[in-house]
Design an enzyme around this catalytic site. Sequence first.
Site, PDB file in Angstrom:
ATOM      1  N   ILE A   8       6.295 -20.182 -56.953  1.00  0.00           N
ATOM      2  CA  ILE A   8       5.761 -18.819 -57.005  1.00  0.00           C
ATOM      3  C   ILE A   8       6.746 -17.862 -56.347  1.00  0.00           C
ATOM      4  CG2 ILE A   8       3.955 -17.305 -56.069  1.00  0.00           C
ATOM      5  CD1 ILE A   8       1.992 -19.636 -56.474  1.00  0.00           C
ATOM      6  N   ASP A   9       7.243 -18.233 -55.171  1.00  0.00           N
ATOM      7  CA  ASP A   9       8.221 -17.403 -54.456  1.00  0.00           C
ATOM      8  C   ASP A   9       9.487 -17.225 -55.290  1.00  0.00           C
ATOM      9  OD1 ASP A   9       9.389 -15.920 -52.403  1.00  0.00           O
ATOM     10  OD2 ASP A   9      10.079 -17.684 -51.332  1.00  0.00           O
ATOM     11  N   THR A  10       9.943 -18.284 -55.927  1.00  0.00           N
ATOM     12  CA  THR A  10      11.149 -18.216 -56.761  1.00  0.00           C
ATOM     13  C   THR A  10      10.942 -17.293 -57.948  1.00  0.00           C
ATOM     14  OG1 THR A  10      11.852 -20.447 -56.130  1.00  0.00           O
ATOM     15  CG2 THR A  10      12.727 -19.575 -58.194  1.00  0.00           C
TER      16      THR A  10
END
Length: 208
Positions: free
Chosen positions: A134-136
């Site tokens: 998700i962060d990526t």
Amino acid sequence: MPSQPVTVSSSNHLQSDIKDYSLPNASWSPVMVGLYNEFMEKTVDGSWTRLPGCWRSVQFLKEKDLARIAKAVPVQMIEDARLFLRIAEMERLGFEYVIFHNDSEKKCVCLFQPGPLLEGLPGIVHGGALGTMIDTTLFMTAYNSANAVFTGTMTITFKSPVILGSVVRLEAKVTGAEGRKVFLFCEAQSSDRTTLFAEASAIFFQMK
């Protein structure tokens, strides 16, 4: 960049620092390959772009941003570094993913197939591994759409467990901006978009 549907083949023998990891390999499931082909068809008119799957962050960061980072980080450390998502040398074991970017809509879609090294509970993807993807996806959206680099805050709400080896469709979009702040939202869903695994909101910062 190929624009026609592909078939899965064994991995090539290119050096790891120049290999494009976002191309299908023998470990990709038919569902993963099918979704990949759907998005590749969308790249034909230029509305979507497949982002290369790099081994090192220096391969996709812009030169001016690298210069700024190099002021705070020793050069040798940058040269020796590798992306956390490329921790597994062998295909299938870790993070198998590809990201497509739509510049006009300021969003990215990531197709993610988690391998057995990402297990939390038996047969279930570790929440931290899903959070990493998700962060990526949020980062690639922020960076390619608004030149934002640093994660300021990120709030994730997990809705349903992800089975190892299944395909997750993550979609992130820029929702607003204020000064150096860029606001984004992301959803992680099943490949058929019938199950919501997680949703997240985030604030990223542009470099000074």
